[in-house]
Design a protein around this motif. Structure first.
Motif, PDB file in Angstrom:
ATOM      1  N   ILE A  87       6.107  23.800  -3.403  1.00 29.12           N
ATOM      2  CA  ILE A  87       7.276  24.047  -2.556  1.00 29.12           C
ATOM      3  C   ILE A  87       8.157  22.813  -2.645  1.00 29.12           C
ATOM      4  N   SER A  88       9.348  22.975  -3.198  1.00 30.15           N
ATOM      5  CA  SER A  88      10.273  21.854  -3.356  1.00 30.15           C
ATOM      6  C   SER A  88      11.328  21.892  -2.262  1.00 30.15           C
ATOM      7  N   ILE A  89      11.557  20.758  -1.622  1.00 28.69           N
ATOM      8  CA  ILE A  89      12.492  20.644  -0.508  1.00 28.69           C
ATOM      9  C   ILE A  89      13.736  19.876  -0.954  1.00 28.69           C
ATOM     10  N   PHE A  90      14.910  20.470  -0.709  1.00 24.17           N
ATOM     11  CA  PHE A  90      16.192  19.855  -1.054  1.00 24.17           C
ATOM     12  C   PHE A  90      16.989  19.629   0.239  1.00 24.17           C
ATOM     13  N   THR A  91      17.580  18.453   0.369  1.00 24.83           N
ATOM     14  CA  THR A  91      18.294  18.099   1.599  1.00 24.83           C
ATOM     15  C   THR A  91      19.693  17.566   1.291  1.00 24.83           C
ATOM     16  N   CYS A  92      20.528  17.582   2.309  1.00 25.83           N
ATOM     17  CA  CYS A  92      21.904  17.109   2.180  1.00 25.83           C
ATOM     18  C   CYS A  92      21.941  15.669   1.671  1.00 25.83           C
ATOM     19  N   GLU A  93      22.682  15.440   0.586  1.00 25.95           N
ATOM     20  CA  GLU A  93      22.754  14.112  -0.011  1.00 25.95           C
ATOM     21  C   GLU A  93      23.300  13.085   0.975  1.00 25.95           C
ATOM     22  N   LYS A  94      24.254  13.492   1.808  1.00 26.19           N
ATOM     23  CA  LYS A  94      24.858  12.577   2.783  1.00 26.19           C
ATOM     24  C   LYS A  94      24.060  12.494   4.078  1.00 26.19           C
ATOM     25  N   SER A  95      23.044  13.347   4.211  1.00 24.51           N
ATOM     26  CA  SER A  95      22.260  13.403   5.443  1.00 24.51           C
ATOM     27  C   SER A  95      23.185  13.513   6.649  1.00 24.51           C
ATOM     28  N   CYS A  96      24.059  14.505   6.607  1.00 26.34           N
ATOM     29  CA  CYS A  96      25.069  14.672   7.647  1.00 26.34           C
ATOM     30  C   CYS A  96      24.432  14.982   8.995  1.00 26.34           C
ATOM     31  N   THR A  97      25.165  14.755  10.056  1.00 30.06           N
ATOM     32  CA  THR A  97      24.683  15.026  11.407  1.00 30.06           C
ATOM     33  C   THR A  97      25.691  15.883  12.154  1.00 30.06           C
ATOM     34  N   ASP A  98      25.211  16.497  13.218  1.00 31.32           N
ATOM     35  CA  ASP A  98      26.040  17.375  14.032  1.00 31.32           C
ATOM     36  C   ASP A  98      25.665  17.118  15.491  1.00 31.32           C
ATOM     37  N   THR A  99      26.582  16.643  16.275  1.00 30.19           N
ATOM     38  CA  THR A  99      26.283  16.293  17.667  1.00 30.19           C
ATOM     39  C   THR A  99      25.877  17.500  18.505  1.00 30.19           C
ATOM     40  N   SER A 100      26.224  18.694  18.061  1.00 30.38           N
ATOM     41  CA  SER A 100      25.872  19.898  18.813  1.00 30.38           C
ATOM     42  C   SER A 100      24.568  20.533  18.336  1.00 30.38           C
ATOM     43  N   ASN A 101      23.989  19.994  17.269  1.00 29.82           N
ATOM     44  CA  ASN A 101      22.776  20.574  16.694  1.00 29.82           C
ATOM     45  C   ASN A 101      21.931  19.452  16.108  1.00 29.82           C
ATOM     46  N   ASN A 102      20.806  19.164  16.763  1.00 26.63           N
ATOM     47  CA  ASN A 102      19.954  18.058  16.321  1.00 26.63           C
ATOM     48  C   ASN A 102      18.986  18.438  15.217  1.00 26.63           C
ATOM     49  N   TYR A 103      18.941  19.733  14.854  1.00 16.94           N
ATOM     50  CA  TYR A 103      18.024  20.200  13.815  1.00 16.94           C
ATOM     51  C   TYR A 103      18.788  21.086  12.839  1.00 16.94           C
ATOM     52  N   LEU A 104      19.095  20.518  11.675  1.00 13.55           N
ATOM     53  CA  LEU A 104      19.916  21.198  10.679  1.00 13.55           C
ATOM     54  C   LEU A 104      19.040  21.828   9.600  1.00 13.55           C
ATOM     55  N   ARG A 105      19.420  23.012   9.183  1.00 16.47           N
ATOM     56  CA  ARG A 105      18.644  23.776   8.202  1.00 16.47           C
ATOM     57  C   ARG A 105      18.824  23.190   6.798  1.00 16.47           C
ATOM     58  N   GLU A 106      17.713  23.054   6.075  1.00 20.36           N
ATOM     59  CA  GLU A 106      17.750  22.613   4.692  1.00 20.36           C
ATOM     60  C   GLU A 106      17.129  23.672   3.796  1.00 20.36           C
ATOM     61  N   PHE A 107      16.975  23.364   2.515  1.00 21.53           N
ATOM     62  CA  PHE A 107      16.638  24.385   1.517  1.00 21.53           C
ATOM     63  C   PHE A 107      15.255  24.149   0.907  1.00 21.53           C
ATOM     64  N   ALA A 108      14.463  25.214   0.819  1.00 22.69           N
ATOM     65  CA  ALA A 108      13.141  25.174   0.184  1.00 22.69           C
ATOM     66  C   ALA A 108      13.109  26.138  -0.990  1.00 22.69           C
ATOM     67  N   TYR A 109      12.417  25.743  -2.034  1.00 21.34           N
ATOM     68  CA  TYR A 109      12.219  26.634  -3.186  1.00 21.34           C
ATOM     69  C   TYR A 109      10.735  26.654  -3.532  1.00 21.34           C
ATOM     70  N   LYS A 110      10.144  27.852  -3.478  1.00 22.04           N
ATOM     71  CA  LYS A 110       8.718  28.017  -3.759  1.00 22.04           C
ATOM     72  C   LYS A 110       8.536  28.547  -5.183  1.00 22.04           C
ATOM     73  N   GLN A 111       7.809  27.792  -5.987  1.00 22.73           N
ATOM     74  CA  GLN A 111       7.482  28.235  -7.343  1.00 22.73           C
ATOM     75  C   GLN A 111       6.000  28.531  -7.414  1.00 22.73           C
ATOM     76  N   ASP A 112       5.658  29.729  -7.855  1.00 26.29           N
ATOM     77  CA  ASP A 112       4.266  30.156  -7.945  1.00 26.29           C
ATOM     78  C   ASP A 112       3.830  30.336  -9.388  1.00 26.29           C
ATOM     79  N   VAL A 113       2.535  30.343  -9.578  1.00 27.30           N
ATOM     80  CA  VAL A 113       1.957  30.673 -10.868  1.00 27.30           C
ATOM     81  C   VAL A 113       1.483  32.106 -10.798  1.00 27.30           C
ATOM     82  N   THR A 114       2.089  32.979 -11.568  1.00 26.27           N
ATOM     83  CA  THR A 114       1.735  34.402 -11.530  1.00 26.27           C
ATOM     84  C   THR A 114       1.066  34.792 -12.839  1.00 26.27           C
ATOM     85  N   ASN A 115       0.116  35.728 -12.724  1.00 30.68           N
ATOM     86  CA  ASN A 115      -0.616  36.190 -13.907  1.00 30.68           C
ATOM     87  C   ASN A 115       0.215  37.204 -14.695  1.00 30.68           C
TER      88      ASN A 115
END
Length: 324
Positions: free
Chosen positions: A296-324
């Protein structure tokens, strides 16, 4: 760090048992399992922020990584939280909709924590530490905001009906009515069935990785095994602005396809990845339907931006599996 400064540093996270008090929020832990040690103590993410993208049930806490950006005033304290749906039917191949990633940032001077670093070696000195439960009721099962109360004992809170049902089956049925006041007074007090451990950095060789028995074989997978074999107990590979260690030739994510930050529009960069050995350590692997992943690879905002109205900002996950 390599002599070649263009090659990003890679830090490896392994598991280590530590005393429960080391998971207090003001000690800024990196940890796996049980409940989150929230960074910003108020307001916490709502139920809607933590819903699985497949079944819409509330995801459970998987792990958190404390990754401060000292050079950024707004991200002096910074933690990445990863949640996952506990329904194995939502663990679909190469599908990340059952994963929620949240980023929380605070400046060094903030309303929750002292400007002076805490004492990391004294349990006594940390007993009066600030806690998220001082500001709101918390779900007894997952540690998120508790909006529903047990109708019988009127003491325990839950974030949703499904977590109330699960907690009833996992022990609250026997405890209800005889609980000692204070069970929910500290999110560090976990149920006996919870798995909780600290993530620490590894710089040494350990035994060969167990249960890495994939039938798929390709050049990328052979390279993956070769690299992981050096430190087979690694659960996390942290390398902000580096590149993921892909597990197979198939379903690799093109970095140009990583969505930009929805809050500031900046590009997202790779931060860390969760390794398959964690599935084994948590006892999630089983025959048939189970919670599992390749990486599971996690990608986050390069600037690590903030929002005074939201202390928990959504970031991006990518799941790569090994399939038969």
């Amino acid at each position: 760090m390599s002599d070649n400064e263009s090659i990003p540093r890679v830090d490896l996270g392994i598991l280590a048992k530590v005393p429960k008090w080391r998971f207090y929020s003001h000690l800024f832990p990196s940890k796996v399992g049980a409940k989150p040690a929230w960074l910003s103590l108020k307001p916490l993410p709502t139920v809607d922020n933590l819903k699985c993208g497949i079944c819409s049930e509330v995801c459970i806490f998987l792990l958190q990584i404390y990754s401060p950006l000292i050079e950024s005033d707004d991200s002096f304290h910074r933690t990445i939280f990863v949640f996952i749906c506990r329904n194995p039917n939502c663990s679909l191949p190469n599908d990340s909709r059952n994963i929620v990633v949240l980023r929380s940032c605070l400046p060094r001077e903030n309303r929750f924590y002292s400007y002076i670093p805490p004492d990391y070696d004294s349990e006594t000195a940390n007993r009066s530490a600030p806690s998220e439960c001082y500001y709101q009721s918390l779900c007894a099962l997952c540690g998120c905001v508790g909006q529903k109360k047990c109708g019988s004992c009127q003491r325990i809170y839950y974030c949703c009906k499904s977590h109330q049902v699960l907690d009833w089956k996992e022990g609250h049925k026997e405890e209800c009515g005889v609980l000692q006041i204070g069970r929910n007074d500290n999110t560090i007090e976990e149920g006996a069935k919870s798995f909780e451990t600290e993530l620490t950095k590894s710089n040494f060789s350990v035994e060969e990785l167990e249960k890495m028995a994939f039938s798929k074989s390709d050049r990328t997978f052979e390279n993956f095994k070769k690299i992981v074999k050096v430190h087979p107990e690694q659960m996390i590979r942290y390398s902000r602005k580096g590149t993921p260690l892909w597990i197979t030739d198939e379903n690799q994510l093109n970095v140009d396809d990583v969505p930009n930050c929805q809050y500031c529009g900046s590009r997202r960069v790779f931060e860390f990845q969760i390794m398959p050995h964690l599935v084994y350590k948590l006892g999630l692997d089983s025959i048939g339907k189970s919670l599992d992943w390749g990486v599971i690879s996690i990608f986050t905002c390069e600037k690590s931006c903030t929002d005074t109205s939201n202390n928990y900002l959504r970031e991006f996950a990518y799941k790569q599996d090994v399939t038969n």
